[in-house]
Design an enzyme around this catalytic site. Structure first.
Site: not given
Ligand code: NAD
Length: 336
Positions: A300, A262, A233
Site C-alpha cells: 500500500h 491488509e 482498495r
Molecule cells: P475519484 O473519486 O476521483 O474517482 C473514482 C471514480 O470512480 C469516479 O470517476 C467515480 O465516478 C467512479 N465510481 C465510483 N463508484 C463507481 C461504481 N460503482 N461504478 C463505476 N464507477 C464508479 O477517486 P481517485 O482519486 O481517482 O481515487 C480512487 C481510489 O484510489 C480512492 O478511493 C482510494 O480508495 C484509492 N487510493 C489508493 C491509494 C494508494 O496508496 N494505493 C492512494 C490514493 C487513493
C-alpha cells in the site's frame, strides 16, 4: 484547538509544527492508530487527524466526546464510519487531490513490472541465475488497457496508457464524453472492458456498490492472457475469486498494492484471540496472494512519495484551519 495526530512520524510532526497556522494549536502526536491514543488525548481532542489504518467506528467515537472534526490524511474515507460521524455532528474532511499522479505512476510501474516480469527477473539475477525461461513478457504497445473508475487517478492512468500507444477502454458510473473525445479513449460497460482488456487497472473507491465488483462472475469475463492491477482498495476484488482465476489459468497475473485483510495483517491481529472468522479468512487469502507465484504485491505504497506526503500535510493544515474559521473544506461528511 486540541488536535490528536495519529499514525504520525517524527518528521511529519516537525513539518506541522513549522506551519504558521499551527501556532495556536495544542497538539499530541502518536505513531499508533487512533484506538492506541491515550485516554486523555481521546477525551480532550476536538480534532483527530488519522490515516487509513485507524478504524474510526462508533466505539472509538464514544471515547472522544469533544470531537468536532476528523481530518483524514487520505483520499479514501472507507476506514471511517461516516454515518456514526454524521449522527454525532462530527465533520469529516479528506485530502482528495494529493496524489493522483503519484498513485498513477505507481500503477504504471506495476503494469510494466507485470508485462515484462521485472520483479521475477531481478529476483533471479540477485540469486545469480541468468536464465530467461519463463520471463517472456508482452508489449503494451497496441494492447487494450481497461480502466475501471475513470476519476482523478484513473484518468492519469488512461493518459499514460495512451502515451504507450495502448487502446484505452474505461468503465465509470459517470462518463464524461467530452473528456473521452479529447483524451482519445472510449467508455464501455464493465463486461466489455473486462472481456476486451489485456491489462485491467482498478481505480474505483470502496463503496457498497464497488465491494467485490471483481468477483467470480466478472473475473470470468477476462481473457486468460490478461493481467489485473489494483491500487484502489483490496475489497473491490474478491480475493478468493482472484486466487481461483489465477490457479485455474483463467488469468495470467495480478499486481496488487492493496489487499482485503491488509489491516488485519499489518496490525498483527492474525493470532489474536478476538479475530473474527471473516477477518481470519481475509488474512489467509491475503497471505495466499502475497506468496502467489503470479502475483506482485506492494505494501500500500501507491501514495508514498515525498512530494505526495508534503501535499497531504499541507492540505491537512488547510483543512483544520478552514474548519477552525468556520469554512470547512474537502468535506466528506458535514457537521450539522
Ligand atoms: P475519484 O473519486 O476521483 O474517482 C473514482 C471514480 O470512480 C469516479 O470517476 C467515480 O465516478 C467512479 N465510481 C465510483 N463508484 C463507481 C461504481 N460503482 N461504478 C463505476 N464507477 C464508479 O477517486 P481517485 O482519486 O481517482 O481515487 C480512487 C481510489 O484510489 C480512492 O478511493 C482510494 O480508495 C484509492 N487510493 C489508493 C491509494 C494508494 O496508496 N494505493 C492512494 C490514493 C487513493
Amino acid at each position: 484547538m486540541r488536535i490528536a495526530f495519529c499514525e504520525f512520524k517524527q518528521w511529519e510532526a516537525e513539518f506541522i509544527q513549522q506551519q504558521p497556522e499551527a501556532a495556536g494549536w495544542e497538539m499530541e502526536f502518536s505513531e499508533g492508530t487512533a484506538d492506541e491514543l491515550s485516554e486523555g488525548a481521546k477525551a480532550s481532542a476536538e480534532v483527530l487527524s488519522c490515516f487509513i489504518r485507524s478504524a474510526i467506528d462508533g466505539a472509538l467515537l464514544d471515547q472522544c466526546p469533544e470531537l468536532k472534526l476528523i481530518a483524514t490524511r487520505s483520499a479514501g474515507s472507507d476506514h471511517i464510519d461516516l454515518a456514526q460521524c454524521e449522527a454525532r455532528g462530527i465533520t469529516v474532511c479528506n485530502v482528495p487531490q494529493y496524489g493522483e499522479k503519484t498513485v498513477a505512476e505507481h500503477t504504471f510501474g506495476l503494469i510494466l513490472a507485470l508485462s515484462r516480469n521485472i520483479y521475477w527477473a531481478v529476483d533471479r539475477m540477485k540469486r545469480g541465475d541468468l536464465s530467461i525461461e519463463g520471463l517472456l513478457g508482452f508489449d503494451l504497445y497496441g494492447k487494450t488497457l481497461g480502466v475501471i473508475g475513470a476519476g482523478r487517478i484513473g484518468l492519469r492512468v488512461i493518459r499514460m496508457g495512451a502515451a504507450m500507444s495502448m487502446r484505452v477502454l474505461a468503465y465509470d458510473m459517470a462518463p464524461q464524453s467530452l473528456l473521452a473525445e479529447v483524451m482519445g479513449f472510449e467508455y464501455a460497460d464493465l463486461d466489455q472492458v473486462l472481456s476486451e482488456a489485456d491489462v485491467v487497472s482498478v481505480h474505483v473507491p470502496l463503496l457498497d456498490s464497488t465491494r467485490a465488483m471483481l468477483n467470480a462472475e466478472t473475473l470470468a469475463l477476462m481473457k486468460p492472457t490478461a493481467v489485473i492491477v489494483n491500487t484502489s482498495r483490496g475489497s473491490v476484488i474478491d480475493s478468493k475469486a482472484l486466487l481461483d482465476a489465477l490457479n485455474e489459468g483463467r488469468l495470467a497475473g495480478a499486481a496488487l498494492d492493496v489487499l482485503a485483510g491488509e489491516d488485519v495483517i499489518s496490525e498483527d491481529r492474525v493470532l489474536g484471540q478476538d479475530i473474527s472468522l471473516e477477518d481470519l479468512q481475509l488474512a489467509v487469502e491475503a497471505y495466499q496472494l502475497m506468496h502467489h507465484p503470479k502475483v506482485l504485491v506492494t505494501s500500500h505504497i501507491g501514495f508514498y512519495s515525498r512530494e505526495a506526503l508534503d501535499r497531504i500535510l499541507q492540505t491537512t493544515v488547510e483543512n483544520v484551519t478552514g474548519f477552525g474559521q468556520g469554512l470547512p473544506r474537502n468535506i466528506v461528511a458535514l457537521r450539522r
